[in-house]
Write a protein that holds these residues in place. Structure first.
Motif, PDB file in Angstrom:
ATOM      1  N   THR A 136      -0.343   2.713   6.469  1.00  0.00           N
ATOM      2  CA  THR A 136      -1.426   2.927   5.513  1.00  0.00           C
ATOM      3  C   THR A 136      -2.355   1.725   5.513  1.00  0.00           C
ATOM      4  O   THR A 136      -1.898   0.580   5.471  1.00  0.00           O
ATOM      5  CB  THR A 136      -0.854   3.122   4.095  1.00  0.00           C
ATOM      6  OG1 THR A 136      -0.029   4.267   4.089  1.00  0.00           O
ATOM      7  CG2 THR A 136      -1.973   3.299   3.084  1.00  0.00           C
ATOM      8  N   TRP A 168       1.751   5.457   0.079  1.00  0.00           N
ATOM      9  CA  TRP A 168       1.349   6.702   0.734  1.00  0.00           C
ATOM     10  C   TRP A 168       2.286   7.811   0.280  1.00  0.00           C
ATOM     11  O   TRP A 168       3.408   7.564  -0.160  1.00  0.00           O
ATOM     12  CB  TRP A 168       1.363   6.566   2.249  1.00  0.00           C
ATOM     13  CG  TRP A 168       2.618   5.971   2.821  1.00  0.00           C
ATOM     14  CD1 TRP A 168       2.884   4.652   3.042  1.00  0.00           C
ATOM     15  CD2 TRP A 168       3.788   6.688   3.239  1.00  0.00           C
ATOM     16  NE1 TRP A 168       4.140   4.494   3.570  1.00  0.00           N
ATOM     17  CE2 TRP A 168       4.725   5.727   3.705  1.00  0.00           C
ATOM     18  CE3 TRP A 168       4.137   8.035   3.276  1.00  0.00           C
ATOM     19  CZ2 TRP A 168       5.982   6.070   4.198  1.00  0.00           C
ATOM     20  CZ3 TRP A 168       5.394   8.392   3.758  1.00  0.00           C
ATOM     21  CH2 TRP A 168       6.297   7.416   4.215  1.00  0.00           C
ATOM     22  N   ARG A 225       0.857  -1.176   0.000  1.00  0.00           N
ATOM     23  CA  ARG A 225       0.000   0.000   0.000  1.00  0.00           C
ATOM     24  C   ARG A 225       0.899   1.234   0.000  1.00  0.00           C
ATOM     25  O   ARG A 225       1.837   1.327   0.782  1.00  0.00           O
ATOM     26  CB  ARG A 225      -0.894   0.019   1.252  1.00  0.00           C
ATOM     27  CG  ARG A 225      -1.790  -1.200   1.393  1.00  0.00           C
ATOM     28  CD  ARG A 225      -2.825  -1.281   0.286  1.00  0.00           C
ATOM     29  NE  ARG A 225      -3.708  -0.140   0.293  1.00  0.00           N
ATOM     30  CZ  ARG A 225      -4.842  -0.073   0.988  1.00  0.00           C
ATOM     31  NH1 ARG A 225      -5.196  -1.084   1.773  1.00  0.00           N
ATOM     32  NH2 ARG A 225      -5.600   0.991   0.934  1.00  0.00           N
ATOM     33  N   THR A 273       3.949  -2.858   3.837  1.00  0.00           N
ATOM     34  CA  THR A 273       3.612  -4.243   3.589  1.00  0.00           C
ATOM     35  C   THR A 273       3.872  -5.023   4.874  1.00  0.00           C
ATOM     36  O   THR A 273       4.212  -4.443   5.911  1.00  0.00           O
ATOM     37  CB  THR A 273       4.425  -4.816   2.408  1.00  0.00           C
ATOM     38  OG1 THR A 273       4.026  -6.163   2.145  1.00  0.00           O
ATOM     39  CG2 THR A 273       5.910  -4.771   2.664  1.00  0.00           C
TER      40      THR A 273
END
Length: 225
Positions: free
Chosen positions: A224, A127, A125, A137
């Motif tokens: 995130t 950001w 993910r 991760t």
């Protein structure tokens, strides 16, 4: 384009930008490393980690890491700076949400490609906070080592088994899914399909692909989700 929490709208990371790759476990950052963006396109995010960078990982006072046990077994741990041991890395994170990344290893002296390392992990993910950006991760213990001739073997099967059933990790069904994810990557390896088709194996770093020492401001922002 999307927005995550209070971050800026997420767009492709620009080539040459320094970002950080963070792994999480038990609500804490378990591993942190900086890298330079090589490309960010419809294939995925491609990063370059120079050989001389510092990495940070959770460690006990006597030097044990998450590879040596579960968080509750290891006891108090602190995020500790360590030099990266070995040559530079090219890291590929697929854009399609595949639960793995592929690390292209290079000889620390010649810079020649020496093999692939498949790190099974949560889909990343991303950001972007403006001053700093990165990806989050979580590691899945099991990995696949792939030689330049595409012969391969499993790595850390014992670690996968030892952590199965622990609340901070995965249950038996999760462990089976992790292995199935690895088997799916092995199919790509054996077929010589991307990214195991020779793509990027001869890539060499640009002189500008450098990372400043130390933790960058904003490195410890929330995960995130």
């Amino acid at each position: 384009m999307g927005r995550l929490g209070n971050t800026l709208p997420i767009v492709a990371f620009g080539a040459g930008r320094v970002v950080v790759r963070r792994c999480w476990r038990g609500g804490r950052i378990s591993f942190h490393s900086p890298a330079v963006v090589v490309a960010d396109d419809d294939r995925g995010l491609l990063l370059w980690q120079p050989a001389d960078v510092s990495i940070w990982r959770l460690m006990t006072p006597d030097g044990r890491t998450h590879h040596d046990g579960t968080l509750d077994e290891l006891g108090p741990m602190e995020l500790t700076e360590r030099p990266w041991v070995g040559g530079p890395l090219l890291l590929f994170h697929p854009a399609d949400g595949s639960p793995w990344s592929v690390w292209f290893f290079h000889d620390e002296h010649s810079g020649e490609f020496t093999g692939w390392y498949v790190n099974l992990e949560d889909p990343y993910r991303r950001w972007d906070d403006g001053g700093l950006a990165g990806i989050d991760t979580a590691d899945h213990a099991l990995d696949v080592l792939v030689a330049p001739d595409r012969s391969w073997r499993w790595k850390d099967e014992d670690e996968l088994a030892a952590k199965t059933g622990n609340a901070d990790y995965w249950d038996a069904a999760g462990a089976a899914e992790i292995r199935a994810n690895g088997e799916a990557v092995v199919e790509l390896v054996e077929a010589g399909k991307f990214p195991f088709d020779g793509t990027w194996c001869d890539l060499r770093p640009a002189p500008s692909w450098r990372v400043s020492p130390g933790l960058l401001a904003g490195w410890d922002r929330p995960r995130t989700v």
